[in-house]
Design an enzyme around this catalytic site. Structure first.
Site, PDB file in Angstrom:
ATOM      1  N   ASP A  18       0.861  -1.192   0.000  1.00 48.44           N
ATOM      2  CA  ASP A  18       0.000   0.000   0.000  1.00 48.44           C
ATOM      3  C   ASP A  18       0.896   1.241   0.000  1.00 48.44           C
ATOM      4  O   ASP A  18       1.707   1.408   0.916  1.00 48.44           O
ATOM      5  CB  ASP A  18      -0.882  -0.046   1.269  1.00 48.44           C
ATOM      6  CG  ASP A  18      -1.900   1.078   1.303  1.00 48.44           C
ATOM      7  OD1 ASP A  18      -2.036   1.791   0.297  1.00 48.44           O
ATOM      8  OD2 ASP A  18      -2.549   1.244   2.352  1.00 48.44           O
ATOM      9  N   TYR A  23      -1.440  10.302  -3.093  1.00 45.63           N
ATOM     10  CA  TYR A  23      -1.538  11.491  -3.941  1.00 45.63           C
ATOM     11  C   TYR A  23      -0.536  12.563  -3.472  1.00 45.63           C
ATOM     12  O   TYR A  23       0.004  13.316  -4.284  1.00 45.63           O
ATOM     13  CB  TYR A  23      -2.956  12.076  -3.923  1.00 45.63           C
ATOM     14  CG  TYR A  23      -4.013  11.261  -4.649  1.00 45.63           C
ATOM     15  CD1 TYR A  23      -3.784   9.961  -5.057  1.00 45.63           C
ATOM     16  CD2 TYR A  23      -5.266  11.824  -4.927  1.00 45.63           C
ATOM     17  CE1 TYR A  23      -4.780   9.234  -5.702  1.00 45.63           C
ATOM     18  CE2 TYR A  23      -6.257  11.099  -5.580  1.00 45.63           C
ATOM     19  CZ  TYR A  23      -6.003   9.800  -5.951  1.00 45.63           C
ATOM     20  OH  TYR A  23      -6.985   9.080  -6.597  1.00 45.63           O
ATOM     21  N   ARG A  60      -0.284  15.137   9.162  1.00 47.48           N
ATOM     22  CA  ARG A  60      -1.053  14.357  10.144  1.00 47.48           C
ATOM     23  C   ARG A  60      -0.554  14.671  11.553  1.00 47.48           C
ATOM     24  O   ARG A  60      -1.339  14.748  12.495  1.00 47.48           O
ATOM     25  CB  ARG A  60      -0.931  12.850   9.877  1.00 47.48           C
ATOM     26  CG  ARG A  60      -1.601  12.448   8.583  1.00 47.48           C
ATOM     27  CD  ARG A  60      -1.545  10.941   8.351  1.00 47.48           C
ATOM     28  NE  ARG A  60      -1.753  10.674   6.934  1.00 47.48           N
ATOM     29  CZ  ARG A  60      -2.023   9.492   6.405  1.00 47.48           C
ATOM     30  NH1 ARG A  60      -2.129   8.432   7.183  1.00 47.48           N
ATOM     31  NH2 ARG A  60      -2.189   9.348   5.102  1.00 47.48           N
ATOM     32  N   ASP A 120      -3.694   2.560  -5.508  1.00 45.27           N
ATOM     33  CA  ASP A 120      -2.401   2.516  -4.799  1.00 45.27           C
ATOM     34  C   ASP A 120      -2.204   1.270  -3.949  1.00 45.27           C
ATOM     35  O   ASP A 120      -1.435   1.282  -3.003  1.00 45.27           O
ATOM     36  CB  ASP A 120      -2.242   3.770  -3.927  1.00 45.27           C
ATOM     37  CG  ASP A 120      -3.042   3.691  -2.641  1.00 45.27           C
ATOM     38  OD1 ASP A 120      -4.088   3.014  -2.635  1.00 45.27           O
ATOM     39  OD2 ASP A 120      -2.609   4.284  -1.644  1.00 45.27           O
ATOM     40  N   GLU A 121      -2.893   0.199  -4.288  1.00 42.84           N
ATOM     41  CA  GLU A 121      -2.756  -1.043  -3.515  1.00 42.84           C
ATOM     42  C   GLU A 121      -2.557  -2.217  -4.458  1.00 42.84           C
ATOM     43  O   GLU A 121      -3.273  -2.335  -5.456  1.00 42.84           O
ATOM     44  CB  GLU A 121      -4.048  -1.362  -2.767  1.00 42.84           C
ATOM     45  CG  GLU A 121      -4.344  -0.546  -1.568  1.00 42.84           C
ATOM     46  CD  GLU A 121      -5.753  -0.881  -1.109  1.00 42.84           C
ATOM     47  OE1 GLU A 121      -5.908  -1.824  -0.325  1.00 42.84           O
ATOM     48  OE2 GLU A 121      -6.682  -0.215  -1.582  1.00 42.84           O
TER      49      GLU A 121
HETATM   50  P1  TTP Z   1      -5.594   5.529   0.831  1.00 41.38           P
HETATM   51  O1  TTP Z   1      -4.681   4.370   0.537  1.00 41.38           O
HETATM   52  O2  TTP Z   1      -6.858   5.245   1.582  1.00 41.38           O
HETATM   53  O3  TTP Z   1      -4.812   6.598   1.714  1.00 41.38           O
HETATM   54  P2  TTP Z   1      -3.415   7.304   1.483  1.00 41.38           P
HETATM   55  O4  TTP Z   1      -2.558   6.559   0.507  1.00 41.38           O
HETATM   56  O5  TTP Z   1      -3.642   8.760   1.172  1.00 41.38           O
HETATM   57  O6  TTP Z   1      -2.776   7.273   2.939  1.00 41.38           O
HETATM   58  P3  TTP Z   1      -2.229   6.028   3.776  1.00 41.38           P
HETATM   59  O7  TTP Z   1      -0.746   6.220   3.864  1.00 41.38           O
HETATM   60  O8  TTP Z   1      -2.895   6.146   5.093  1.00 41.38           O
HETATM   61  O9  TTP Z   1      -2.597   4.753   3.039  1.00 41.38           O
HETATM   62  O10 TTP Z   1      -5.979   6.253  -0.507  1.00 41.38           O
HETATM   63  C1  TTP Z   1      -5.111   6.272  -1.642  1.00 41.38           C
HETATM   64  C2  TTP Z   1      -5.365   7.535  -2.435  1.00 41.38           C
HETATM   65  O11 TTP Z   1      -6.709   7.528  -2.916  1.00 41.38           O
HETATM   66  C3  TTP Z   1      -5.219   8.794  -1.593  1.00 41.38           C
HETATM   67  O12 TTP Z   1      -3.869   9.272  -1.590  1.00 41.38           O
HETATM   68  C4  TTP Z   1      -6.187   9.729  -2.242  1.00 41.38           C
HETATM   69  C5  TTP Z   1      -7.248   8.839  -2.886  1.00 41.38           C
HETATM   70  N1  TTP Z   1      -8.504   8.867  -2.097  1.00 41.38           N
HETATM   71  C6  TTP Z   1      -9.563   9.666  -2.544  1.00 41.38           C
HETATM   72  O13 TTP Z   1      -9.457  10.342  -3.569  1.00 41.38           O
HETATM   73  N2  TTP Z   1     -10.709   9.708  -1.813  1.00 41.38           N
HETATM   74  C7  TTP Z   1     -10.875   8.973  -0.674  1.00 41.38           C
HETATM   75  O14 TTP Z   1     -11.955   9.042  -0.036  1.00 41.38           O
HETATM   76  C8  TTP Z   1      -9.801   8.119  -0.249  1.00 41.38           C
HETATM   77  C9  TTP Z   1      -9.960   7.274   0.991  1.00 41.38           C
HETATM   78  C10 TTP Z   1      -8.635   8.110  -0.991  1.00 41.38           C
END
Ligand code: TTP
Length: 436
Positions: A18, A23, A60, A120-121
């Site tokens: 992950d 972004y 954060r 992103d996963e």
């Molecule tokens: P996530 O993997 O949920 O979060 P993240 O990568 O920003 O942070 P973390 O390190 O905690 O994993 O989401 C991946 C991307 O998807 C995030 O950078 C922005 C986008 N996104 C949205 O556009 N809307 C949303 O509601 C969520 C949850 C994510």
């Protein structure tokens, strides 16, 4: 509905990778002066400074959260750098993030089968690579990165590197250690080649890998040996398992008083099958024990294409004309992505789904959900607009009928407000070759 698959008969080593605050990392790579500074990415509308959709780890620490609007985030962290998502045709254009995700998949796929689970996963099956490593002397192979891994349930007296190199390790644990070395190395390769950090969970199945990837972030990895599964699940709220977040989770809590995954252990498979059907019952019984037979699919391309937009607060759509205007905008973007997929990957999508968020203005009570609706996908912007309009009107009619109890129908039908709209094209398949 979850699918109860047969537990895998062989030992597998699976990672869930992950990307961290994805972004934000993409924007920091585009604007290196933002590195190390509190940064958040916002969705571009001007209402209360837009919505934070990604928050960097420095931000954060200052108290910025994803649920905040830009203005509120600035108030808690005045040094915050807010970057807007790029905009195309008045809508968020996510292509730079999608492309950045593809760069990462290209690196990860060197070590095993890759399944792109979201922007992103990625799930990664490193079983074969772990087996190849397993005959080697691990003490010379545990890199600095691997030795910083977190191991769930690690006995206090044992160091991480010692755990990796135990001569009396079971075959399962030994392969897990080999997998973790491989995942640590490939995460470093991702960093070197794309400049992005990522976190990972490494376990013997997809469910446990996914559960653990977020336990230590950013830029870290967590291992789940089989011996730690029972205590890990004992206190884990059921909402942490993706498929138990919704209606099924509510039913389990309401009907059986189940709050944690471990609480499910007290029910027999037969009882769970009686209550939730043979398939879901078995899936629940397995899940309680950390058993999950889902295979990592060989899929580096997306499973679906979506185009959506939110209309928060005063921007909510209140007439059919404005909804249709936006359906056309969304259909244009969707058709572009469909054309791209067809020309680059020879794939076509077969199902169109519309999702909307809708409420009745001035209603304090929670409205029933505006139901998503689907129909076979026909290519072409005009056809997508026609079909999605038809689906929207059907859902709106149902929604207003639910709402009108005790009220004049006309009052309800004139006071709906749509705050989110999206179109999804799914059931993507390879286009059959035409015989000549
Ligand atoms: P996530 O993997 O949920 O979060 P993240 O990568 O920003 O942070 P973390 O390190 O905690 O994993 O989401 C991946 C991307 O998807 C995030 O950078 C922005 C986008 N996104 C949205 O556009 N809307 C949303 O509601 C969520 C949850 C994510």
């Amino acid at each position: 509905m979850p699918l109860a698959r047969r537990p895998a008969s062989r030992i597998r080593v699976i990672a869930h990778v992950d990307l961290d605050c994805f972004y934000v990392q993409v924007e920091q790579r585009r604007q290196p002066q933002l590195r190390g500074k509190p940064t958040a990415v916002i969705q571009y509308n001007s209402w209360k400074g837009g919505a934070c959709i990604a928050v960097g780890y420095e931000a954060r620490k200052c108290g910025v959260k994803r649920s905040m609007r830009g203005d509120a985030a600035k108030a808690v962290c005045p040094d915050l750098n807010l970057v807007q998502v790029p905009v195309l045709h008045e809508k968020a254009d996510l292509s730079i993030y999608r492309d950045a995700g593809s760069e990462v998949v290209a690196v990860l796929s060197r070590v095993g089968k890759c399944e792109r689970a979201s922007i992103d996963e990625v799930y990664l099956d490193v079983t074969e690579a772990a087996k190849r490593l397993s005959s080697k002397d691990l003490s010379t192979l545990v890199s600095e990165e691997a030795s910083t891994s977190h191991i769930v349930g690690l006995p206090q007296e044992l160091g991480t590197k010692e755990w990796f190199c135990r001569p009396d390790a079971s075959r399962e644990d030994h392969l897990l250690a080999c997998g973790a070395i491989i995942v640590a190395d490939i995460r470093l390769a991702v960093l070197a080649e794309t400049e992005f950090t990522c976190s990972a969970g490494v376990a013997h199945n997809k469910m446990l890998a996914k559960l653990s990837s977020g336990m230590h972030k950013p830029a870290q990895q967590t291992l789940v040996p089989s011996s730690a599964v029972e205590s890990l699940l004992a206190t884990l709220p059921i909402s942490k398992i993706g498929k138990l977040g919704g209606k099924l989770g509510q039913e389990l809590e309401g009907e059986l008083g189940v709050k944690t995954v471990g609480d499910l252990l007290q029910f027999s498979e037969v009882k769970l099958q009686d209550m939730y059907g043979p398939n879901t019952g078995t899936w629940l019984w397995n899940t309680a024990r950390g058993i999950n037979g889902d295979e990592v699919q060989d899929r580096t391309l997306p499973k679906s294409h979506s185009s959506g937009k939110t209309f928060p607060g005063p921007r909510a759509l209140k007439t059919l004309e404005t909804v249709v205007y936006w359906l056309k905008e969304l259909a244009e973007t969707l058709q572009l992505r469909l054309d791209e997929d067809l020309s680059q990957n020879n794939r076509t999508a077969h199902l169109l789904t519309i999702h909307a968020s809708c409420h009745i203005e001035g209603r304090a009570t929670e409205a029933p959900k505006f139901s998503s609706k689907s129909r076979p996908l026909r290519y072409g912007v005009d056809k997508i607009v026609e079909d999605s309009r038809y689906l929207f009107e059907r859902s709106l009619h149902e929604f207003c009928s639910h709402q009108s109890a005790g009220k004049e129908q006309s009052e309800i039908t004139s006071s709906w407000a749509v705050t989110g709209l999206s179109l999804t094209a799914s059931n993507i398949m390879a286009k059959p070759m035409v015989k000549t």
